[in-house]
Design a protein around this motif. Structure first.
Motif, PDB file in Angstrom:
ATOM      1  N   ALA A 109       0.820  -1.210   0.000  1.00  0.00           N
ATOM      2  CA  ALA A 109       0.000   0.000   0.000  1.00  0.00           C
ATOM      3  C   ALA A 109       0.855   1.262   0.000  1.00  0.00           C
ATOM      4  O   ALA A 109       0.546   2.228  -0.708  1.00  0.00           O
ATOM      5  N   LEU A 110       1.930   1.265   0.778  1.00  0.00           N
ATOM      6  CA  LEU A 110       2.809   2.435   0.807  1.00  0.00           C
ATOM      7  C   LEU A 110       3.536   2.610  -0.530  1.00  0.00           C
ATOM      8  O   LEU A 110       3.759   3.741  -0.977  1.00  0.00           O
ATOM      9  N   SER A 111       3.920   1.519  -1.179  1.00  0.00           N
ATOM     10  CA  SER A 111       4.549   1.618  -2.506  1.00  0.00           C
ATOM     11  C   SER A 111       3.598   2.284  -3.491  1.00  0.00           C
ATOM     12  O   SER A 111       3.998   3.179  -4.259  1.00  0.00           O
ATOM     13  N   ALA A 112       2.334   1.850  -3.486  1.00  0.00           N
ATOM     14  CA  ALA A 112       1.353   2.432  -4.390  1.00  0.00           C
ATOM     15  C   ALA A 112       1.065   3.887  -4.034  1.00  0.00           C
ATOM     16  O   ALA A 112       0.981   4.759  -4.910  1.00  0.00           O
ATOM     17  N   TYR A 113       0.906   4.167  -2.747  1.00  0.00           N
ATOM     18  CA  TYR A 113       0.630   5.525  -2.275  1.00  0.00           C
ATOM     19  C   TYR A 113       1.750   6.477  -2.706  1.00  0.00           C
ATOM     20  O   TYR A 113       1.491   7.551  -3.275  1.00  0.00           O
ATOM     21  N   GLN A 114       2.976   6.102  -2.443  1.00  0.00           N
ATOM     22  CA  GLN A 114       4.103   6.971  -2.774  1.00  0.00           C
ATOM     23  C   GLN A 114       4.303   7.088  -4.276  1.00  0.00           C
ATOM     24  O   GLN A 114       4.661   8.164  -4.786  1.00  0.00           O
ATOM     25  N   GLY A 115       4.052   5.996  -5.006  1.00  0.00           N
ATOM     26  CA  GLY A 115       4.168   6.052  -6.460  1.00  0.00           C
ATOM     27  C   GLY A 115       3.160   6.992  -7.085  1.00  0.00           C
ATOM     28  O   GLY A 115       3.491   7.786  -7.970  1.00  0.00           O
ATOM     29  N   LEU A 116       1.932   6.935  -6.625  1.00  0.00           N
ATOM     30  CA  LEU A 116       0.865   7.758  -7.202  1.00  0.00           C
ATOM     31  C   LEU A 116       0.913   9.207  -6.750  1.00  0.00           C
ATOM     32  O   LEU A 116       0.818  10.134  -7.567  1.00  0.00           O
ATOM     33  N   PHE A 117       1.055   9.409  -5.435  1.00  0.00           N
ATOM     34  CA  PHE A 117       0.826  10.741  -4.865  1.00  0.00           C
ATOM     35  C   PHE A 117       2.097  11.514  -4.520  1.00  0.00           C
ATOM     36  O   PHE A 117       2.076  12.742  -4.501  1.00  0.00           O
ATOM     37  N   ILE A 118       3.179  10.823  -4.253  1.00  0.00           N
ATOM     38  CA  ILE A 118       4.444  11.517  -3.975  1.00  0.00           C
ATOM     39  C   ILE A 118       5.242  11.708  -5.261  1.00  0.00           C
ATOM     40  O   ILE A 118       5.731  12.794  -5.551  1.00  0.00           O
ATOM     41  N   HIS A 119       5.350  10.638  -6.060  1.00  0.00           N
ATOM     42  CA  HIS A 119       6.171  10.698  -7.274  1.00  0.00           C
ATOM     43  C   HIS A 119       5.353  10.862  -8.555  1.00  0.00           C
ATOM     44  O   HIS A 119       5.882  11.317  -9.566  1.00  0.00           O
ATOM     45  N   GLY A 120       4.081  10.484  -8.509  1.00  0.00           N
ATOM     46  CA  GLY A 120       3.261  10.531  -9.717  1.00  0.00           C
ATOM     47  C   GLY A 120       2.533  11.839  -9.938  1.00  0.00           C
ATOM     48  O   GLY A 120       1.937  12.053 -11.006  1.00  0.00           O
ATOM     49  N   GLY A 121       2.550  12.726  -8.941  1.00  0.00           N
ATOM     50  CA  GLY A 121       1.967  14.045  -9.111  1.00  0.00           C
ATOM     51  C   GLY A 121       0.459  14.108  -9.011  1.00  0.00           C
ATOM     52  O   GLY A 121      -0.141  15.147  -9.330  1.00  0.00           O
ATOM     53  N   LEU A 122      -0.187  13.038  -8.565  1.00  0.00           N
ATOM     54  CA  LEU A 122      -1.640  13.051  -8.416  1.00  0.00           C
ATOM     55  C   LEU A 122      -2.029  13.590  -7.047  1.00  0.00           C
ATOM     56  O   LEU A 122      -1.251  13.526  -6.101  1.00  0.00           O
ATOM     57  N   SER A 123      -3.249  14.084  -6.944  1.00  0.00           N
ATOM     58  CA  SER A 123      -3.781  14.543  -5.672  1.00  0.00           C
ATOM     59  C   SER A 123      -4.499  13.390  -4.992  1.00  0.00           C
ATOM     60  O   SER A 123      -5.296  12.684  -5.624  1.00  0.00           O
ATOM     61  N   ILE A 124      -4.220  13.188  -3.714  1.00  0.00           N
ATOM     62  CA  ILE A 124      -4.869  12.091  -2.994  1.00  0.00           C
ATOM     63  C   ILE A 124      -6.319  12.399  -2.692  1.00  0.00           C
ATOM     64  O   ILE A 124      -7.140  11.501  -2.476  1.00  0.00           O
ATOM     65  N   VAL A 140      10.552   7.729 -12.637  1.00  0.00           N
ATOM     66  CA  VAL A 140      10.929   7.736 -11.225  1.00  0.00           C
ATOM     67  C   VAL A 140      11.183   6.298 -10.792  1.00  0.00           C
ATOM     68  O   VAL A 140      10.367   5.415 -11.039  1.00  0.00           O
ATOM     69  N   TRP A 141      12.324   6.086 -10.151  1.00  0.00           N
ATOM     70  CA  TRP A 141      12.634   4.804  -9.510  1.00  0.00           C
ATOM     71  C   TRP A 141      12.852   5.109  -8.039  1.00  0.00           C
ATOM     72  O   TRP A 141      13.693   5.935  -7.687  1.00  0.00           O
ATOM     73  N   PHE A 142      12.078   4.497  -7.164  1.00  0.00           N
ATOM     74  CA  PHE A 142      12.184   4.825  -5.753  1.00  0.00           C
ATOM     75  C   PHE A 142      12.100   3.568  -4.911  1.00  0.00           C
ATOM     76  O   PHE A 142      11.565   2.542  -5.344  1.00  0.00           O
ATOM     77  N   ILE A 143      12.633   3.652  -3.720  1.00  0.00           N
ATOM     78  CA  ILE A 143      12.517   2.588  -2.728  1.00  0.00           C
ATOM     79  C   ILE A 143      11.476   3.033  -1.708  1.00  0.00           C
ATOM     80  O   ILE A 143      11.584   4.113  -1.127  1.00  0.00           O
ATOM     81  N   VAL A 144      10.475   2.211  -1.494  1.00  0.00           N
ATOM     82  CA  VAL A 144       9.400   2.571  -0.575  1.00  0.00           C
ATOM     83  C   VAL A 144       9.959   2.824   0.820  1.00  0.00           C
ATOM     84  O   VAL A 144      10.902   2.175   1.254  1.00  0.00           O
ATOM     85  N   GLU A 145       9.382   3.793   1.515  1.00  0.00           N
ATOM     86  CA  GLU A 145       9.806   4.145   2.867  1.00  0.00           C
ATOM     87  C   GLU A 145       8.645   4.002   3.834  1.00  0.00           C
ATOM     88  O   GLU A 145       7.493   4.286   3.491  1.00  0.00           O
ATOM     89  N   ALA A 146       8.947   3.538   5.033  1.00  0.00           N
ATOM     90  CA  ALA A 146       7.932   3.514   6.084  1.00  0.00           C
ATOM     91  C   ALA A 146       7.488   4.940   6.378  1.00  0.00           C
ATOM     92  O   ALA A 146       8.294   5.869   6.353  1.00  0.00           O
TER      93      ALA A 146
END
Length: 321
Positions: free
Chosen positions: A126-141, A265-271
């Motif tokens: 869930a955090l991988s998807a959250y960060q991919g979409l909203f932190i790195h993907g530029g979408l609004s949550i 974007v290539w990222f490592i998921v973070e807690a």
């Protein structure tokens, strides 16, 4: 205690039934927790970070009960007896063991409407998807209409990260297209996907090129890599975002055929305590659900890893403690 350890020069997995328990004296800034379940992640045994530990232990998702709070001064977020879940740092030992030590920032209260095993399937994916979409993907949550015209592609939409990318994008008001095998089409639709493509019947790039104005994407969450990732580059609109969780996207970037301004974007998921708490709220509100592929007892770890690496799981493989 029991612990699934990686022993010897080859770091071979072995179940140690007499492993020393962690104590609060050894980890003054961490909670000591009784582990109830841990989810496994495909290919985690070849990650370099876990091998930094003297005795690596797999399993970085966990659900647990707090048994001791940090000895450090100051207020504590959790108390003894709290049911919590989280994602722990891969540079440290994992959680395929009866007791573990966990940083406060890695945890959130467990969703009350999930079992231990279901909750263990949530954090990393869930955090991988959250960060991919909203932190790195530029979408609004926030589903306030700002994403209404946006289109997102999720490959391997029935896998661990894909399940969450579909659900979170749907909750954010995005038009979601997912790819999966024929047996999972109805399942991916039930998660909120607007369009589901059977990868065995439909070539993704050909499908997009048939109607590029209507079918190109603003964001791609690729969970496969390889040729799928290479094709996905060409499925993005101008200024689109390529988010890869399988391998660095630039390794599969085609020499031509990519729209102007596309970024990867290539990222490592973070807690992240705050993000995981928001995900908990969505689960408790019935907006998102966890998906467990199969549950194994700790002693069945060998069968668990066989199932994990089969490449045909629907959701997460979980070890029950």
């Amino acid at each position: 205690m029991r612990a699934l350890i990686r022993a010897g020069p080859s770091k071979t997995l072995t179940l140690d039934t007499n492993h020393p328990e962690p104590t609060s004296n050894n980890f003054p800034n961490s909670y000591i927790v009784k582990v109830k379940a841990t989810a496994l992640t495909r290919e985690e045994l070849i990650w370099p970070e876990p091998l930094e530990s003297a005795i690596p232990i797999p399993g970085y998702d966990l659900t647990c009960i707090v048994t001791a709070v940090p000895q450090s001064t100051g207020p504590k977020v959790f108390k003894v007896g709290d049911e919590v879940y989280g994602l722990t740092n891969p540079h440290k030992q994992g959680n395929a063991r009866d007791f573990a030590e966990v940083d406060e920032r890695d945890l959130a209260l467990k969703p009350r409407n999930l079992t231990w095993e279901e909750a263990a399937a949530v954090p990393l994916s869930a955090l991988s998807a959250y960060q991919g979409l909203f932190i790195h993907g530029g979408l609004s949550i926030v589903g306030d209409g700002s994403n209404e015209s946006k289109r997102v592609l999720v490959t391997a939409a029935s896998g661990g990260v894909g399940i969450w990318a579909v659900q979170l994008a749907h909750q954010a008001g995005v038009h979601v297209t997912g790819t999966c095998g024929p047996s999972n089409i109805d399942f991916v639709k039930s998660l909120g996907a607007d369009t589901v493509l059977d990868y065995r019947k439909t070539d993704l790039l050909t499908w997009v090129e048939e109607e590029p104005e209507q079918r190109s994407f603003d964001v791609v969450i690729d969970c496969i890599g390889g040729q799928t990732l290479a094709d996905a580059w060409k499925c993005l609109k101008k200024d689109g975002r390529m988010i890869s969780v399988a391998e660095p996207a630039d390794l599969k970037k085609p020499a031509n055929g990519i729209a102007e301004g596309v970024q990867s974007v290539w990222f490592i998921v973070e807690a992240n305590h705050g993000q995981l708490s928001r995900i908990t709220n969505m689960i408790e509100g019935g907006k998102c659900k966890a998906q467990v592929d199969q549950v194994f007892e700790l002693e069945e770890w060998e069968a668990a890893f066989v199932q994990l690496e089969s490449g045909h799981t629907k959701g997460k493989v979980v070890l029950k403690l």
